[in-house]
Design a protein around this motif. Structure first.
Motif, PDB file in Angstrom:
ATOM      1  N   ASP A 145     -13.507  37.881 -28.175  1.00 18.75           N
ATOM      2  CA  ASP A 145     -13.701  37.148 -29.428  1.00 18.75           C
ATOM      3  C   ASP A 145     -13.733  38.149 -30.577  1.00 18.75           C
ATOM      4  OD1 ASP A 145     -14.352  35.495 -31.516  1.00 18.75           O
ATOM      5  OD2 ASP A 145     -16.059  34.548 -30.526  1.00 18.75           O
TER       6      ASP A 145
ATOM      7  N   THR B  83      -9.917  34.816 -28.469  1.00 18.29           N
ATOM      8  CA  THR B  83     -10.190  34.110 -29.720  1.00 18.29           C
ATOM      9  C   THR B  83     -10.099  35.084 -30.890  1.00 18.29           C
ATOM     10  OG1 THR B  83     -11.709  32.623 -28.548  1.00 18.29           O
ATOM     11  CG2 THR B  83     -11.839  32.660 -30.953  1.00 18.29           C
TER      12      THR B  83
ATOM     13  N   LYS C  30      -7.459  30.884 -28.716  1.00 15.88           N
ATOM     14  CA  LYS C  30      -8.142  30.044 -29.692  1.00 15.88           C
ATOM     15  C   LYS C  30      -8.175  30.772 -31.025  1.00 15.88           C
ATOM     16  CE  LYS C  30     -11.161  27.906 -26.218  1.00 15.88           C
ATOM     17  NZ  LYS C  30     -12.568  27.645 -25.805  1.00 15.88           N
TER      18      LYS C  30
END
Length: 347
Positions: free
Chosen positions: A249, A268, A287
C-alpha cells in the motif's frame, strides 16, 4: 590337415579371453569391496561401544573454535544493528524475554551489545570476525562434527550468524539494519519504521508487517512472503526479487538490474519501476492508481480480478491486454503499463 592361421588366432577367441579376464577382475573387486565394507562395520561397532562419537563431540567441544552463547535482553522498542560480515536473523520465540544466540570465536565475542533506554544496539566486533570469516581452510573432522551438532539441535546454522529471538507478538517502533556483506532474515517481525541497507547479501522477509520504511539492496536477491508493506520504498541495484502472498500500500519498488516475480498479491497506489529485467505477476489485484514501467524487459501480468481499467503502451514491442481489463473504464482502480523495449501482456 593343418588349420588356417586365421582360425587359430581369430578375433572371436581373443574377445573370449578378454571377457574371462574381465570376469575375474570383477570377482576380485567384488570380494575386496565386501571385505572392506565388513571390516568397516566391525570398526564402527567397536568405536561406538567405546563411546567414539560421543568422545569426538566432547573433544571437539574442548578444542572448539566456536562456542555457542545465549544472552537474555531487557525489553526494548528500538533496534540498531551494524554488521560487516555477520549474518542476522530475527524471529519470534515462546520465551517471555528477548535473547540473542551467537557464537564466540576463540573465546572472544563477535558482538558489542548495548541495551539502554529501550534501544538495543548490536555492533560487530571486527577485530574478532575479520581474521576468520573469509579465511580459506580445509574441511576437517571437527568441522563435520560441528555441522552435525547444528543439524541435530536448534543452534544457528552458521557460526557467523546472529539470531535475535523476540517474544511472540512483539512490536518494535523502529529497526535500523546496516549490513555490509551478510544476509538478512526477518520472520514474523512487526515494525512501525524499518530502515535496511544491504550492500552485499540476500534479504528474506516472511510473515512480517511494516508501516513505514526504506530498504536498499545493492547486490543481492530479495524474497518476501506473507508480509505487508505500507508507505515504503524498495531499491534493488543488482538482484532478483520474488514476492509471494504480499500486500503493498503506497509503495515504490525500483529494480535496476534483475527480474521481479510476483505470486498472489494485493497492490494499492503503488509503482514498480525496472531498468533491466522482466516482471511476471500471477493472481495480482490492483486498487487505486498503480503504474508499472520497464525500460528493457517484458511485462506479463495475470490479474486476479478485473475490477480496474488497464492502459498499456510499448515503444518497441507488442502490447496485449485482455478485453475484460478494458471494460471498466470508469473504475477508480487503474493500472498503467509502459515499456521502452519489451512486450506487454495483461490477461
Amino acid at each position: 590337415m593343418v588349420q588356417p592361421v586365421d582360425s587359430v588366432f581369430s578375433p572371436k577367441s581373443g574377445c573370449q579371453r578378454k571377457e574371462k579376464i574381465m570376469k575375474r577382475w570383477k570377482k576380485v573387486i567384488l570380494i575386496v569391496g565386501l571385505c572392506l565394507s565388513f571390516s568397516g562395520l566391525i570398526f564402527v561397532q567397536i568405536g561406538y561401544k567405546a563411546g567414539g562419537f560421543q568422545s569426538l563431540i566432547e573433544n571437539n567441544t574442548k578444542e572448539e573454535r566456536f562456542a555457542l552463547q545465549e544472552k537474555e535482553l531487557h525489553s526494548f522498542t528500538e533496534l540498531e544493528a551494524d554488521f560487516d560480515t555477520l549474518d542476522i536473523s530475527i524471529k519470534e520465540s515462546d520465551t517471555k524475554q528477548a535473547y540473542l544466540s551467537y557464537y564466540n570465536i576463540k573465546d572472544h565475542s563477535p558482538l558489542k551489545i548495548s541495551n539502554r533506554d529501550g534501544r538495543l544496539r548490536l555492533t560487530e566486533n571486527r577485530k574478532v570476525t575479520s581474521p576468520y570469516k573469509n579465511r580459506f581452510r580445509l574441511v576437517s573432522i571437527r568441522d563435520l562434527i560441528f555441522w552435525l551438532q547444528q543439524k541435530l539441535t536448534d543452534q544457528p546454522n552458521d557460526p557467523y550468524q546472529v539470531i535475535l529471538y523476540l517474544p511472540r507478538g512483539s512490536k518494535l517502533d523502529k529497526a535500523s539494519l546496516k549490513m555490509n556483506s551478510g544476509d538478512t532474515k526477518l520472520a514474523r517481525l512487526s515494525v512501525k519504521t524499518l530502515s535496511l541497507e544491504a550492500k552485499n547479501g540476500d534479504v528474506s522477509i516472511s510473515g512480517s508487517t511494516f508501516k513505514n520504511g526504506k530498504m536498499t539492496i545493492r547486490n543481492g536477491d530479495f524474497k518476501t512472503a506473507h508480509s505487508q508493506f505500507q508507505n515504503g520504498t524498495v531499491l534493488i541495484s543488482n538482484g532478483d526479487s520474488k514476492l509471494s502472498t504480499v500486500s503493498m500500500d503506497s509503495c515504490a519498488f525500483e529494480s535496476t538490474n534483475g527480474d521481479i516475480k510476483i505470486e498472489e498479491a494485493t497492490v494499492t497506489d503503488s509503482q514498480f519501476s525496472l531498468k533491466e529485467g522482466d516482471i511476471k505477476a500471477k493472481k495480482i489485484s490492483f486498487k487505486g492508481i498503480n503504474t508499472i514501467s520497464n525500460q528493457n524487459g517484458d511485462s506479463k501480468i495475470e490479474l486476479a480480478s478485473y475490477n480496474l481499467f488497464v492502459t498499456a503502451q510499448s515503444q518497441n514491442g507488442d502490447s496485449t491486454v485482455s478485453g475484460k481489463a478494458l471494460t471498466h473504464y470508469k473504475s477508480d482502480n487503474r493500472l498503467t503499463l509502459s515499456n521502452i523495449n519489451g512486450d506487454i501482456k495483461v490477461r
